[in-house]
Design a protein around this motif. Structure first.
Motif, PDB file in Angstrom:
ATOM      1  N   ARG A   1     -35.483  -2.742   3.211  1.00 43.30           N
ATOM      2  CA  ARG A   1     -36.602  -2.742   4.158  1.00 43.30           C
ATOM      3  C   ARG A   1     -37.873  -2.387   3.394  1.00 43.30           C
ATOM      4  NH1 ARG A   1     -35.854   1.000   9.056  1.00 43.30           N
ATOM      5  NH2 ARG A   1     -35.631   2.520   7.378  1.00 43.30           N
ATOM      6  N   TYR A   2     -38.911  -3.152   3.631  1.00 45.32           N
ATOM      7  CA  TYR A   2     -40.208  -2.913   3.027  1.00 45.32           C
ATOM      8  C   TYR A   2     -41.040  -2.176   4.073  1.00 45.32           C
ATOM      9  CZ  TYR A   2     -38.111  -6.602   0.312  1.00 45.32           C
ATOM     10  OH  TYR A   2     -37.221  -7.344  -0.419  1.00 45.32           O
ATOM     11  N   LEU A   3     -41.410  -0.933   3.781  1.00 42.85           N
ATOM     12  CA  LEU A   3     -41.988  -0.060   4.798  1.00 42.85           C
ATOM     13  C   LEU A   3     -43.460   0.259   4.591  1.00 42.85           C
ATOM     14  CD1 LEU A   3     -38.927   2.346   4.890  1.00 42.85           C
ATOM     15  CD2 LEU A   3     -39.436   0.489   6.487  1.00 42.85           C
ATOM     16  N   GLY A   4     -44.004  -0.103   3.438  1.00 43.94           N
ATOM     17  CA  GLY A   4     -45.405   0.193   3.197  1.00 43.94           C
ATOM     18  C   GLY A   4     -45.842  -0.347   1.850  1.00 43.94           C
ATOM     19  N   SER A   5     -47.127  -0.273   1.613  1.00 43.88           N
ATOM     20  CA  SER A   5     -47.696  -0.730   0.346  1.00 43.88           C
ATOM     21  C   SER A   5     -47.267   0.221  -0.765  1.00 43.88           C
ATOM     22  CB  SER A   5     -49.215  -0.768   0.465  1.00 43.88           C
ATOM     23  OG  SER A   5     -49.788  -1.231  -0.725  1.00 43.88           O
ATOM     24  N   ALA A   6     -46.711  -0.333  -1.835  1.00 43.58           N
ATOM     25  CA  ALA A   6     -46.199   0.472  -2.940  1.00 43.58           C
ATOM     26  C   ALA A   6     -47.212   0.496  -4.068  1.00 43.58           C
ATOM     27  CB  ALA A   6     -44.864  -0.093  -3.419  1.00 43.58           C
ATOM     28  N   LYS A   7     -47.814   1.658  -4.279  1.00 44.14           N
ATOM     29  CA  LYS A   7     -48.840   1.800  -5.306  1.00 44.14           C
ATOM     30  C   LYS A   7     -48.613   3.089  -6.079  1.00 44.14           C
ATOM     31  CE  LYS A   7     -52.575  -0.959  -3.594  1.00 44.14           C
ATOM     32  NZ  LYS A   7     -52.856  -1.680  -4.809  1.00 44.14           N
ATOM     33  N   GLY A   8     -49.111   3.098  -7.316  1.00 41.56           N
ATOM     34  CA  GLY A   8     -49.044   4.306  -8.135  1.00 41.56           C
ATOM     35  C   GLY A   8     -47.658   4.549  -8.702  1.00 41.56           C
ATOM     36  N   VAL A   9     -47.343   5.817  -8.890  1.00 44.25           N
ATOM     37  CA  VAL A   9     -46.024   6.217  -9.384  1.00 44.25           C
ATOM     38  C   VAL A   9     -45.050   6.178  -8.224  1.00 44.25           C
ATOM     39  CG1 VAL A   9     -44.681   8.093 -10.412  1.00 44.25           C
ATOM     40  CG2 VAL A   9     -47.009   7.642 -11.214  1.00 44.25           C
ATOM     41  N   LEU A  10     -43.928   5.503  -8.437  1.00 45.47           N
ATOM     42  CA  LEU A  10     -42.894   5.380  -7.405  1.00 45.47           C
ATOM     43  C   LEU A  10     -41.607   5.996  -7.924  1.00 45.47           C
ATOM     44  CD1 LEU A  10     -43.526   1.650  -6.470  1.00 45.47           C
ATOM     45  CD2 LEU A  10     -44.374   3.665  -5.252  1.00 45.47           C
ATOM     46  N   ARG A  11     -40.888   6.665  -7.028  1.00 47.15           N
ATOM     47  CA  ARG A  11     -39.592   7.244  -7.396  1.00 47.15           C
ATOM     48  C   ARG A  11     -38.523   6.735  -6.438  1.00 47.15           C
ATOM     49  NH1 ARG A  11     -43.187  11.026  -9.018  1.00 47.15           N
ATOM     50  NH2 ARG A  11     -42.787  11.904 -11.086  1.00 47.15           N
ATOM     51  N   GLY A  12     -37.409   6.314  -7.039  1.00 49.64           N
ATOM     52  CA  GLY A  12     -36.250   5.901  -6.261  1.00 49.64           C
ATOM     53  C   GLY A  12     -35.246   7.032  -6.234  1.00 49.64           C
ATOM     54  N   TYR A  13     -34.847   7.431  -5.034  1.00 47.20           N
ATOM     55  CA  TYR A  13     -33.885   8.515  -4.832  1.00 47.20           C
ATOM     56  C   TYR A  13     -32.588   7.891  -4.325  1.00 47.20           C
ATOM     57  CZ  TYR A  13     -38.049  11.447  -5.027  1.00 47.20           C
ATOM     58  OH  TYR A  13     -39.220  12.067  -5.427  1.00 47.20           O
ATOM     59  N   ALA A  14     -31.557   7.917  -5.158  1.00 43.54           N
ATOM     60  CA  ALA A  14     -30.272   7.297  -4.808  1.00 43.54           C
ATOM     61  C   ALA A  14     -29.249   8.377  -4.478  1.00 43.54           C
ATOM     62  CB  ALA A  14     -29.769   6.440  -5.967  1.00 43.54           C
ATOM     63  N   THR A  15     -28.507   8.158  -3.387  1.00 46.48           N
ATOM     64  CA  THR A  15     -27.460   9.092  -2.998  1.00 46.48           C
ATOM     65  C   THR A  15     -26.209   8.325  -2.603  1.00 46.48           C
ATOM     66  OG1 THR A  15     -28.258   9.145  -0.712  1.00 46.48           O
ATOM     67  CG2 THR A  15     -29.044  10.886  -2.178  1.00 46.48           C
ATOM     68  N   MET A  16     -25.067   8.941  -2.907  1.00 44.18           N
ATOM     69  CA  MET A  16     -23.784   8.375  -2.498  1.00 44.18           C
ATOM     70  C   MET A  16     -22.784   9.504  -2.313  1.00 44.18           C
ATOM     71  SD  MET A  16     -22.348   6.681  -6.072  1.00 44.18           S
ATOM     72  CE  MET A  16     -20.947   5.937  -5.289  1.00 44.18           C
ATOM     73  N   ARG A  17     -21.743   9.223  -1.570  1.00 45.40           N
ATOM     74  CA  ARG A  17     -20.707  10.233  -1.333  1.00 45.40           C
ATOM     75  C   ARG A  17     -19.760  10.324  -2.525  1.00 45.40           C
ATOM     76  NH1 ARG A  17     -15.889   7.951  -0.528  1.00 45.40           N
ATOM     77  NH2 ARG A  17     -15.710   5.909   0.462  1.00 45.40           N
ATOM     78  N   GLU A  18     -18.942  11.358  -2.520  1.00 42.30           N
ATOM     79  CA  GLU A  18     -17.955  11.543  -3.579  1.00 42.30           C
ATOM     80  C   GLU A  18     -16.886  10.451  -3.495  1.00 42.30           C
ATOM     81  OE1 GLU A  18     -14.769  14.925  -5.090  1.00 42.30           O
ATOM     82  OE2 GLU A  18     -16.370  15.484  -3.705  1.00 42.30           O
ATOM     83  N   ILE A  19     -16.445   9.986  -4.648  1.00 40.67           N
ATOM     84  CA  ILE A  19     -15.411   8.960  -4.746  1.00 40.67           C
ATOM     85  C   ILE A  19     -14.071   9.638  -5.015  1.00 40.67           C
ATOM     86  CG2 ILE A  19     -14.657   6.886  -5.978  1.00 40.67           C
ATOM     87  CD1 ILE A  19     -17.350   6.635  -4.420  1.00 40.67           C
ATOM     88  N   VAL A  20     -13.066   9.224  -4.279  1.00 38.32           N
ATOM     89  CA  VAL A  20     -11.721   9.760  -4.451  1.00 38.32           C
ATOM     90  C   VAL A  20     -10.995   8.914  -5.500  1.00 38.32           C
ATOM     91  CG1 VAL A  20      -9.524  10.212  -3.282  1.00 38.32           C
ATOM     92  CG2 VAL A  20     -11.693  10.523  -2.047  1.00 38.32           C
ATOM     93  N   PRO A  21     -10.384   9.551  -6.499  1.00 39.75           N
ATOM     94  CA  PRO A  21      -9.636   8.766  -7.494  1.00 39.75           C
ATOM     95  C   PRO A  21      -8.599   7.859  -6.819  1.00 39.75           C
ATOM     96  CG  PRO A  21      -9.846  11.039  -8.216  1.00 39.75           C
ATOM     97  CD  PRO A  21     -10.349  10.994  -6.797  1.00 39.75           C
ATOM     98  N   GLY A  22      -8.565   6.603  -7.251  1.00 38.76           N
ATOM     99  CA  GLY A  22      -7.629   5.635  -6.684  1.00 38.76           C
ATOM    100  C   GLY A  22      -8.125   4.922  -5.444  1.00 38.76           C
ATOM    101  N   GLU A  23      -9.269   5.331  -4.930  1.00 46.32           N
ATOM    102  CA  GLU A  23      -9.838   4.729  -3.726  1.00 46.32           C
ATOM    103  C   GLU A  23     -10.199   3.267  -3.985  1.00 46.32           C
ATOM    104  OE1 GLU A  23     -13.662   5.541  -0.753  1.00 46.32           O
ATOM    105  OE2 GLU A  23     -13.229   6.956  -2.344  1.00 46.32           O
TER     106      GLU A  23
END
Length: 152
Positions: A99-121
Protein backbone atom coordinates in the motif's frame (compact mmCIF):
# COMPACT_ATOMS: atom_id res chain seq x y z
CA UNK A 1 23.13 -19.24 16.35
CA UNK A 2 21.92 -18.46 12.85
CA UNK A 3 24.97 -17.73 10.60
CA UNK A 4 23.50 -14.52 9.14
CA UNK A 5 22.69 -13.16 12.58
CA UNK A 6 26.14 -14.19 13.82
CA UNK A 7 27.79 -12.32 10.93
CA UNK A 8 25.63 -9.24 11.59
CA UNK A 9 26.56 -9.18 15.27
CA UNK A 10 30.24 -9.55 14.47
CA UNK A 11 30.35 -6.88 11.74
CA UNK A 12 27.95 -4.34 13.29
CA UNK A 13 30.27 -4.00 16.30
CA UNK A 14 32.80 -2.17 14.08
CA UNK A 15 32.54 1.44 12.84
CA UNK A 16 31.89 0.52 9.18
CA UNK A 17 30.48 -2.93 9.92
CA UNK A 18 26.85 -2.14 9.12
CA UNK A 19 27.84 -0.76 5.72
CA UNK A 20 30.03 -3.81 5.02
CA UNK A 21 27.19 -6.18 5.96
CA UNK A 22 24.79 -4.19 3.74
CA UNK A 23 27.21 -4.29 0.79
CA UNK A 24 27.52 -8.05 1.29
CA UNK A 25 23.74 -8.42 1.04
CA UNK A 26 23.89 -6.50 -2.26
CA UNK A 27 26.68 -8.73 -3.56
CA UNK A 28 24.51 -11.77 -2.86
CA UNK A 29 21.41 -10.17 -4.46
CA UNK A 30 22.69 -7.39 -6.78
CA UNK A 31 19.33 -5.77 -7.59
CA UNK A 32 19.11 -4.51 -4.00
CA UNK A 33 22.15 -2.30 -4.67
CA UNK A 34 19.93 0.00 -6.77
CA UNK A 35 18.50 1.49 -3.56
CA UNK A 36 21.79 1.45 -1.55
CA UNK A 37 20.27 -0.05 1.61
CA UNK A 38 22.02 0.18 4.97
CA UNK A 39 20.99 -2.21 7.72
CA UNK A 40 20.68 -0.44 11.06
CA UNK A 41 19.26 -3.24 13.22
CA UNK A 42 18.89 -6.99 12.80
CA UNK A 43 17.57 -9.54 15.28
CA UNK A 44 15.52 -12.69 15.04
CA UNK A 45 12.14 -11.47 13.80
CA UNK A 46 13.12 -7.80 13.36
CA UNK A 47 15.14 -5.62 10.98
CA UNK A 48 15.53 -1.92 10.23
CA UNK A 49 16.93 -0.85 6.86
CA UNK A 50 17.61 2.75 5.77
CA UNK A 51 17.66 4.29 2.32
CA UNK A 52 18.10 7.91 1.29
CA UNK A 53 16.05 9.72 -1.31
CA UNK A 54 18.06 10.61 -4.39
CA UNK A 55 17.23 11.52 -7.95
CA UNK A 56 17.84 8.01 -9.34
CA UNK A 57 15.01 6.71 -7.10
CA UNK A 58 12.51 9.41 -8.06
CA UNK A 59 9.22 9.00 -9.83
CA UNK A 60 7.59 11.69 -11.99
CA UNK A 61 6.50 13.71 -8.91
CA UNK A 62 9.99 13.80 -7.35
CA UNK A 63 9.39 11.40 -4.49
CA UNK A 64 10.83 7.91 -4.01
CA UNK A 65 9.32 5.56 -6.60
CA UNK A 66 6.91 2.90 -5.39
CA UNK A 67 9.08 0.10 -6.77
CA UNK A 68 12.11 1.42 -4.87
CA UNK A 69 10.02 1.09 -1.70
CA UNK A 70 9.01 -2.44 -2.78
CA UNK A 71 12.73 -3.15 -3.13
CA UNK A 72 13.33 -1.77 0.39
CA UNK A 73 10.52 -3.94 1.76
CA UNK A 74 11.86 -7.04 0.04
CA UNK A 75 15.46 -6.60 1.21
CA UNK A 76 14.31 -6.01 4.78
CA UNK A 77 11.92 -8.98 4.70
CA UNK A 78 14.42 -11.27 3.00
CA UNK A 79 17.27 -10.61 5.41
CA UNK A 80 15.06 -10.80 8.49
CA UNK A 81 13.76 -14.12 7.15
CA UNK A 82 17.29 -15.40 6.59
CA UNK A 83 18.38 -14.24 10.06
CA UNK A 84 15.32 -15.86 11.65
CA UNK A 85 15.53 -19.31 10.03
CA UNK A 86 16.38 -22.19 12.33
CA UNK A 87 19.08 -24.56 11.16
CA UNK A 88 17.93 -26.80 8.31
CA UNK A 89 15.18 -24.41 7.15
CA UNK A 90 14.78 -22.32 4.00
CA UNK A 91 12.51 -19.56 2.71
CA UNK A 92 11.45 -17.97 -0.55
CA UNK A 93 9.01 -15.09 -1.22
CA UNK A 94 5.62 -16.33 -2.40
CA UNK A 95 3.78 -13.03 -2.77
CA UNK A 96 3.68 -9.39 -1.80
CA UNK A 97 0.85 -6.98 -1.04
CA UNK A 98 1.70 -3.30 -0.79
CA UNK A 99 0.00 0.00 0.00
CA UNK A 100 1.29 3.43 -0.95
CA UNK A 101 0.23 5.75 1.87
CA UNK A 102 2.05 9.01 1.27
CA UNK A 103 4.79 10.88 -0.51
CA UNK A 104 8.16 9.28 0.27
CA UNK A 105 10.89 11.87 0.70
CA UNK A 106 14.17 12.17 2.57
CA UNK A 107 15.59 9.36 4.67
CA UNK A 108 13.30 6.33 4.72
CA UNK A 109 13.46 3.35 7.06
CA UNK A 110 11.88 -0.04 6.49
CA UNK A 111 10.86 -1.87 9.67
CA UNK A 112 10.38 -5.60 9.06
CA UNK A 113 8.79 -7.95 11.59
CA UNK A 114 7.94 -11.63 11.57
CA UNK A 115 6.99 -14.29 14.07
CA UNK A 116 9.28 -17.02 15.36
CA UNK A 117 9.76 -20.00 13.04
CA UNK A 118 9.40 -23.50 14.45
CA UNK A 119 12.06 -25.97 13.25
CA UNK A 120 10.53 -28.32 10.68
CA UNK A 121 7.59 -26.01 10.01
CA UNK A 122 6.22 -25.82 6.46
CA UNK A 123 3.89 -23.18 5.04
CA UNK A 124 3.42 -19.47 4.54
CA UNK A 125 4.68 -16.96 7.11
CA UNK A 126 3.86 -13.26 6.71
CA UNK A 127 6.58 -10.64 7.06
CA UNK A 128 5.21 -7.16 7.66
CA UNK A 129 7.20 -4.10 6.58
CA UNK A 130 6.41 -0.47 7.32
CA UNK A 131 8.38 2.28 5.58
CA UNK A 132 8.54 5.50 7.59
CA UNK A 133 9.93 8.92 6.76
CA UNK A 134 12.15 10.95 9.11
CA UNK A 135 9.06 12.25 10.95
CA UNK A 136 7.94 8.68 11.69
CA UNK A 137 4.99 8.80 9.29
CA UNK A 138 4.23 5.51 7.54
CA UNK A 139 4.39 6.24 3.79
CA UNK A 140 4.25 2.63 2.57
CA UNK A 141 3.51 -0.78 3.99
CA UNK A 142 3.80 -4.31 2.72
CA UNK A 143 3.09 -7.87 3.67
CA UNK A 144 5.39 -10.40 2.08
CA UNK A 145 4.34 -14.03 2.22
CA UNK A 146 7.37 -16.22 2.79
CA UNK A 147 7.09 -19.89 1.96
CA UNK A 148 9.17 -21.74 4.53
CA UNK A 149 10.13 -25.40 4.62
CA UNK A 150 12.84 -27.77 5.79
CA UNK A 151 15.82 -28.06 3.44
CA UNK A 152 15.82 -31.27 1.41
Amino acid sequence: MNPTLKLWRKLSAYPAGKQIFSKGVCLKAPYFATIKPVFEELETGYAVVRIKERRSLHNHIRSVHAIAMCNLAEVAAGVVSEASMPSGMRWIPAGMTVRYLGSAKGVLRGYATMREIVPGEKGIVPVKVEVKNALGTVVFDAEISMHISPKK
